[in-house]
Every structure is written in C-alpha cells, then in structure tokens.
Design a protein around this motif. Structure first.
Motif, PDB file in Angstrom:
ATOM      1  N   PHE A 101       0.825  -1.203   0.000  1.00  0.00           N
ATOM      2  CA  PHE A 101       0.000   0.000   0.000  1.00  0.00           C
ATOM      3  C   PHE A 101       0.862   1.258   0.000  1.00  0.00           C
ATOM      4  O   PHE A 101       0.579   2.230  -0.713  1.00  0.00           O
ATOM      5  CB  PHE A 101      -0.932   0.010   1.214  1.00  0.00           C
ATOM      6  CG  PHE A 101      -1.641   1.321   1.432  1.00  0.00           C
ATOM      7  CD1 PHE A 101      -2.829   1.590   0.774  1.00  0.00           C
ATOM      8  CD2 PHE A 101      -1.110   2.283   2.275  1.00  0.00           C
ATOM      9  CE1 PHE A 101      -3.487   2.794   0.967  1.00  0.00           C
ATOM     10  CE2 PHE A 101      -1.763   3.494   2.477  1.00  0.00           C
ATOM     11  CZ  PHE A 101      -2.947   3.746   1.814  1.00  0.00           C
ATOM     12  N   GLY A 102       1.921   1.260   0.816  1.00  0.00           N
ATOM     13  CA  GLY A 102       2.811   2.416   0.871  1.00  0.00           C
ATOM     14  C   GLY A 102       3.422   2.730  -0.480  1.00  0.00           C
ATOM     15  O   GLY A 102       3.535   3.894  -0.876  1.00  0.00           O
ATOM     16  N   ALA A 103       3.824   1.693  -1.225  1.00  0.00           N
ATOM     17  CA  ALA A 103       4.403   1.902  -2.551  1.00  0.00           C
ATOM     18  C   ALA A 103       3.359   2.445  -3.519  1.00  0.00           C
ATOM     19  O   ALA A 103       3.644   3.344  -4.329  1.00  0.00           O
ATOM     20  CB  ALA A 103       4.999   0.599  -3.074  1.00  0.00           C
ATOM     21  N   LEU A 104       2.127   1.925  -3.457  1.00  0.00           N
ATOM     22  CA  LEU A 104       1.066   2.418  -4.328  1.00  0.00           C
ATOM     23  C   LEU A 104       0.712   3.871  -4.006  1.00  0.00           C
ATOM     24  O   LEU A 104       0.494   4.688  -4.910  1.00  0.00           O
ATOM     25  CB  LEU A 104      -0.180   1.543  -4.193  1.00  0.00           C
ATOM     26  CG  LEU A 104      -0.058   0.113  -4.725  1.00  0.00           C
ATOM     27  CD1 LEU A 104      -1.280  -0.699  -4.331  1.00  0.00           C
ATOM     28  CD2 LEU A 104       0.119   0.114  -6.241  1.00  0.00           C
ATOM     29  N   TYR A 105       0.686   4.187  -2.743  1.00  0.00           N
ATOM     30  CA  TYR A 105       0.400   5.557  -2.333  1.00  0.00           C
ATOM     31  C   TYR A 105       1.488   6.502  -2.824  1.00  0.00           C
ATOM     32  O   TYR A 105       1.220   7.636  -3.218  1.00  0.00           O
ATOM     33  CB  TYR A 105       0.281   5.630  -0.810  1.00  0.00           C
ATOM     34  CG  TYR A 105      -0.375   6.891  -0.306  1.00  0.00           C
ATOM     35  CD1 TYR A 105      -1.746   6.932  -0.095  1.00  0.00           C
ATOM     36  CD2 TYR A 105       0.372   8.033  -0.051  1.00  0.00           C
ATOM     37  CE1 TYR A 105      -2.361   8.086   0.364  1.00  0.00           C
ATOM     38  CE2 TYR A 105      -0.233   9.192   0.403  1.00  0.00           C
ATOM     39  CZ  TYR A 105      -1.596   9.213   0.608  1.00  0.00           C
ATOM     40  OH  TYR A 105      -2.194  10.354   1.050  1.00  0.00           O
ATOM     41  N   ALA A 106       2.728   6.000  -2.822  1.00  0.00           N
ATOM     42  CA  ALA A 106       3.837   6.822  -3.301  1.00  0.00           C
ATOM     43  C   ALA A 106       3.656   7.206  -4.763  1.00  0.00           C
ATOM     44  O   ALA A 106       4.044   8.298  -5.179  1.00  0.00           O
ATOM     45  CB  ALA A 106       5.153   6.075  -3.101  1.00  0.00           C
ATOM     46  N   ILE A 107       3.062   6.310  -5.553  1.00  0.00           N
ATOM     47  CA  ILE A 107       2.830   6.617  -6.972  1.00  0.00           C
ATOM     48  C   ILE A 107       1.913   7.828  -7.098  1.00  0.00           C
ATOM     49  O   ILE A 107       2.171   8.754  -7.888  1.00  0.00           O
ATOM     50  CB  ILE A 107       2.212   5.404  -7.692  1.00  0.00           C
ATOM     51  CG1 ILE A 107       3.220   4.249  -7.750  1.00  0.00           C
ATOM     52  CG2 ILE A 107       1.759   5.785  -9.097  1.00  0.00           C
ATOM     53  CD1 ILE A 107       2.637   2.975  -8.309  1.00  0.00           C
ATOM     54  N   THR A 108       0.855   7.844  -6.306  1.00  0.00           N
ATOM     55  CA  THR A 108      -0.122   8.924  -6.436  1.00  0.00           C
ATOM     56  C   THR A 108       0.466  10.264  -6.021  1.00  0.00           C
ATOM     57  O   THR A 108       0.266  11.283  -6.701  1.00  0.00           O
ATOM     58  CB  THR A 108      -1.374   8.626  -5.588  1.00  0.00           C
ATOM     59  OG1 THR A 108      -1.037   8.621  -4.206  1.00  0.00           O
ATOM     60  CG2 THR A 108      -1.962   7.276  -5.956  1.00  0.00           C
ATOM     61  N   VAL A 109       1.209  10.279  -4.926  1.00  0.00           N
ATOM     62  CA  VAL A 109       1.725  11.561  -4.458  1.00  0.00           C
ATOM     63  C   VAL A 109       2.969  11.973  -5.235  1.00  0.00           C
ATOM     64  O   VAL A 109       3.276  13.162  -5.319  1.00  0.00           O
ATOM     65  CB  VAL A 109       1.985  11.520  -2.947  1.00  0.00           C
ATOM     66  CG1 VAL A 109       2.197  12.911  -2.401  1.00  0.00           C
ATOM     67  CG2 VAL A 109       0.814  10.881  -2.212  1.00  0.00           C
ATOM     68  N   SER A 110       3.682  11.023  -5.813  1.00  0.00           N
ATOM     69  CA  SER A 110       4.790  11.376  -6.697  1.00  0.00           C
ATOM     70  C   SER A 110       4.286  12.193  -7.880  1.00  0.00           C
ATOM     71  O   SER A 110       4.992  13.087  -8.375  1.00  0.00           O
ATOM     72  CB  SER A 110       5.486  10.110  -7.209  1.00  0.00           C
ATOM     73  OG  SER A 110       6.113   9.410  -6.170  1.00  0.00           O
ATOM     74  N   ALA A 111       3.080  11.887  -8.329  1.00  0.00           N
ATOM     75  CA  ALA A 111       2.498  12.657  -9.430  1.00  0.00           C
ATOM     76  C   ALA A 111       2.332  14.118  -9.032  1.00  0.00           C
ATOM     77  O   ALA A 111       2.554  15.025  -9.853  1.00  0.00           O
ATOM     78  CB  ALA A 111       1.152  12.055  -9.834  1.00  0.00           C
ATOM     79  N   TYR A 112       1.968  14.361  -7.780  1.00  0.00           N
ATOM     80  CA  TYR A 112       1.887  15.737  -7.288  1.00  0.00           C
ATOM     81  C   TYR A 112       3.260  16.392  -7.316  1.00  0.00           C
ATOM     82  O   TYR A 112       3.418  17.537  -7.752  1.00  0.00           O
ATOM     83  CB  TYR A 112       1.315  15.765  -5.872  1.00  0.00           C
ATOM     84  CG  TYR A 112       1.559  17.062  -5.145  1.00  0.00           C
ATOM     85  CD1 TYR A 112       0.846  18.210  -5.492  1.00  0.00           C
ATOM     86  CD2 TYR A 112       2.508  17.140  -4.134  1.00  0.00           C
ATOM     87  CE1 TYR A 112       1.081  19.409  -4.832  1.00  0.00           C
ATOM     88  CE2 TYR A 112       2.744  18.337  -3.480  1.00  0.00           C
ATOM     89  CZ  TYR A 112       2.037  19.462  -3.829  1.00  0.00           C
ATOM     90  OH  TYR A 112       2.274  20.652  -3.184  1.00  0.00           O
ATOM     91  N   GLY A 113       4.275  15.669  -6.854  1.00  0.00           N
ATOM     92  CA  GLY A 113       5.635  16.207  -6.871  1.00  0.00           C
ATOM     93  C   GLY A 113       6.091  16.556  -8.277  1.00  0.00           C
ATOM     94  O   GLY A 113       6.733  17.586  -8.503  1.00  0.00           O
ATOM     95  N   ILE A 114       5.766  15.698  -9.239  1.00  0.00           N
ATOM     96  CA  ILE A 114       6.121  15.982 -10.632  1.00  0.00           C
ATOM     97  C   ILE A 114       5.395  17.232 -11.107  1.00  0.00           C
ATOM     98  O   ILE A 114       5.963  18.081 -11.815  1.00  0.00           O
ATOM     99  CB  ILE A 114       5.788  14.774 -11.525  1.00  0.00           C
ATOM    100  CG1 ILE A 114       6.669  13.576 -11.151  1.00  0.00           C
ATOM    101  CG2 ILE A 114       5.977  15.125 -13.004  1.00  0.00           C
ATOM    102  CD1 ILE A 114       6.276  12.284 -11.834  1.00  0.00           C
ATOM    103  N   GLY A 115       4.133  17.367 -10.713  1.00  0.00           N
ATOM    104  CA  GLY A 115       3.379  18.559 -11.093  1.00  0.00           C
ATOM    105  C   GLY A 115       4.014  19.833 -10.565  1.00  0.00           C
ATOM    106  O   GLY A 115       4.109  20.838 -11.285  1.00  0.00           O
ATOM    107  N   THR A 116       4.479  19.823  -9.315  1.00  0.00           N
ATOM    108  CA  THR A 116       5.120  21.020  -8.766  1.00  0.00           C
ATOM    109  C   THR A 116       6.455  21.301  -9.444  1.00  0.00           C
ATOM    110  O   THR A 116       6.835  22.464  -9.616  1.00  0.00           O
ATOM    111  CB  THR A 116       5.330  20.883  -7.248  1.00  0.00           C
ATOM    112  OG1 THR A 116       6.174  19.750  -6.971  1.00  0.00           O
ATOM    113  CG2 THR A 116       4.015  20.726  -6.524  1.00  0.00           C
TER     114      THR A 116
END
Length: 403
Positions: A250-265
């Motif tokens: 779950f932690g790895a999957l969650y990282a995918i979603t929030v990494s997308a936010y980091g890429i956006g910034t």
C-alpha cells in the motif's frame, strides 16, 4: 557565531520543515485497519486520528504564524517541536481511541508551526519574483511527506505494529529539533510587537478574510487539499480492506499517487514565471476535473482494481501540483508585514477544509469506492468556479449617476 546558510541549504531545511506535518499524518494511513482491530473500533472511527490531526494542525496555524511575527521564527519552531516529541511518545502508549485522539491533537499543535513558519521563512528570505519558484521547490518536498510517510508506516506496521510508528515519529522530531537549534538562523529581522495582540490579530484575520483576491487564491489550495485528503482518508479502506493489498505494498502504491503531485510542482517551477500564476491555476483545475471524471467513470463501467483506483487519482494529484505553489504565492506575497498571519490563515483554511472533506467521505464508505470517487471529482469544478468568481471576474463598478 553561526555562519549564514546558503540559499540551497535554506530551501532544503525549509522543505524538511514543511513535510513534517503531512509525513506525521500520512505515516499512520497503512496502520488504520490494524489500529481499528486492536482498539476494537470501526474503520470510520479509526480514521478520526487523521481528521483530528488535521483539526489541530489547522487550529495551530492561527497562532504560530503571528507568534513567529512577534517572537521570531526560531523560538516558535523550537517550542513546537518539543511539544511534538512529547505528544508522539504519549500517542505510542495510548490505551484507547479517546486518549489517542487527545495525544494526536497535541501532536498536531506541535507540528503546526513547521508548515506555517516554514512558508513565512520563504517570505522573509526571497524576493517576490523568486517566491513562486521557491514555493514550487518546497511544494515538491511537501509531497515527499505523503509519499514516504505511508512507505515508512507500512514497513514499520508489518515489522513492529502501529504503536512503534509513534516512537519513530518521536525520534524524527528529536532530529528536527537538533537541526533547528544548531543550523537555523533567525530570518524575521523586524519583530512585530503588536502581532499577538488580540485586537491586532483579529484585525489582521478580518482583513484577510474580507479580501476577495486573498480568499480566491487560498480557496484554490483548500479545495485541492480536500480532494487529496479524501483519497488519504479512504485509500486504506479501499486498497487494503476491499482489494486486499498488504500495508507495505500500500505504501508503494500511495507513493505513486503523491509522486504525481511532486512531478506537477516540478513542472510548475519551470513554467510559472513564463505563464503566470492565474493560468497555472486554471490549467491545474482543468487537469483535476478531467482525471476526477475518469476516476468516476471507470468504476461505474465495472473496472475496479488497484490501477483504476491509483492512476486516476495520480492524474488529479498532478493537477494540484500546478495549483498549490501559485495559490500560495498569490495569497501570501501581497502581505509582507503580516506574512505569518497570511500563511497561518492559508494553512488553517486548507487543513480544516481537508479534515471535513476527509471525515465526511470516510463516513460514507459503503463497500465501494464511489463516495471517494465522487468527492474527488467534485473538487475540480468547484475550484474553477470559485477561482473565476473571486479572482478572474472583475468586480462591477457602479454606473455614473446622471447629471
């Protein structure tokens, strides 16, 4: 005498500060099902430790910013981190949900200074034209809290149980405290003795809340964070409870979603100065709307698996990465003499909105992901509408009277 830090090192330190609150809250997400079982409560009750943290974090913003305007950034950060460490230890030994929520509330109050004061340090240290870019870099680090939090939390949960997560947080808080004491120099060189006077405090907040443009930019961030926290509050129920994903995965999957936010910034940091903050916010809102709609359509068509949950929200989070830095710059930069108050109110509205959206959405979970999907989808259209009404639309002027 302590040597002045270079700008890159200062940005790194600010980034570590602003990520502490999201890291502290999101590290508990993988442990919610186990915590609910251990304390013999439902998932909706277990989710309360996330929302109560957000409430405390939001309430703290109203005070720590003005206190840092009055007493300085460093003293406020030091005392807040001491409170954070003590509350983390109390959380680890809480015997029931009520005492755990009380300790989490205190923990949130301790962590509240890191975000608000961190933003104010940016305002102290960088010129206006550079500020949006710095906020974008800091926003990338802010995304690391939600990313690495569930990853650490999932590993610790599997290895030692949910109580050990709080002991880990206490140790992390000690490291941050030492960093502040020995590395940070005071950046507020114009202490405002009136900043914490009740009349002045109420007046500052009244000025901010009555300013249409300030509300317009701040609501953009609040709406974005509401969508993000809807996912945060419900994702463990959906991925771990319904789709039977293990806490560490779950932690790895969650990282995918929030990494997308980091890429956006990161993308935002490169183009904001050329495009302008208003166009960045509109673009981000459109991206949020498109991916929020995809997140609703796929399960309605019968596609319900890990990737139909994770990938649409990743696209939504990418869009919020366009909005957050520009919303912060638009809301805070016009107020150099009360940067702490402007930052505090921004954080308060952002966190309180998220707490309400997350709690309500989690309570509506009914064995499907649709309550979360609809909540996330709604954020994009609401953002675009409010931004148009409060920022883009010019106020009407009274017609001249006839002679």
């Amino acid at each position: 005498m302590m040597a002045a830090m270079s700008r890159p090192v200062l940005i790194l330190l600010i980034s570590a500060l602003v990520m502490l609150g999201p890291f502290t809250n999101n590290i508990m997400v993988p442990s919610l099902p186990a915590l609910a079982t251990d304390l013999r409560i439902g998932f909706g009750d277990a989710q309360a430790i996330l929302s109560i943290f957000m409430v405390g974090f939001a309430a703290g913003q109203l005070f720590v910013g003005p206190m840092s305007d009055r007493f300085g950034r460093k003293p406020v950060l030091t005392m807040s981190l001491v409170l954070f460490i003590v509350a983390s230890v109390l959380s680890a030994f809480a015997p029931d949900l009520y005492s755990l929520c009380a300790a989490r509330l205190v923990q949130a109050l301790g962590a509240s200074a890191t975000l608000s004061v961190g933003r104010a340090i940016v305002r102290d240290s960088f010129e206006t034209e550079k500020m949006a870019q710095v906020y974008a870099y800091v926003g990338t680090a802010l995304a690391l809290g939600p990313i690495v939090g569930p990853m650490f939390g999932g590993v610790i949960e599997v290895a030692a149980g949910w109580r050990s997560v709080f002991l880990f947080l206490a140790g992390f808080g000690c490291l941050m405290l030492l960093t502040i004491v020995f590395l940070l120099r005071e950046t507020n060189l114009s202490l405002n003795r009136d900043a914490t006077r009740p009349a002045r405090l109420i007046g500052n907040y009244a000025t901010l809340l009555s300013t249409r443009l300030y509300l317009g930019y701040v609501l953009c961030n609040a709406i974005c964070y509401g969508g993000i926290f809807a996912f945060t509050s419900c994702s463990a129920y959906i991925l771990i409870g319904l789709l039977k994903v293990s806490p560490d995965v779950f932690g790895a999957l969650y990282a995918i979603t929030v990494s997308a936010y980091g890429i956006g910034t990161l993308v935002a940091s490169q183009i904001t100065r050329r495009v302008g903050i208003n166009r960045m916010i509109v673009t981000g809102g459109l991206i949020m709307t498109i991916f929020g709609e995809i997140g609703v359509i796929l399960p309605m068509l019968g596609y319900f698996n890990v990737w139909t949950v994770v990938l649409p929200f990743a696209g939504f989070a990418f869009g919020t990465g366009f909005v957050f830095p520009s919303g912060q710059a638009g809301g805070i930069s016009p107020y150099p003499k009360m940067a702490g108050a402007a930052s505090s109110m921004l954080s308060c509205l952002q966190m309180s909105t998220a707490a309400v959206v997350g709690a309500v959405t989690a309570r509506m979970l009914d064995g499907s992901m649709m309550p979360m999907a609809w909540a996330i989808f709604g954020m994009g259209p609401v953002l675009l509408t409010s931004f148009y009404l409060l920022v883009l639309r010019k106020p009407r002027t009274a017609a001249p009277s006839a002679a």
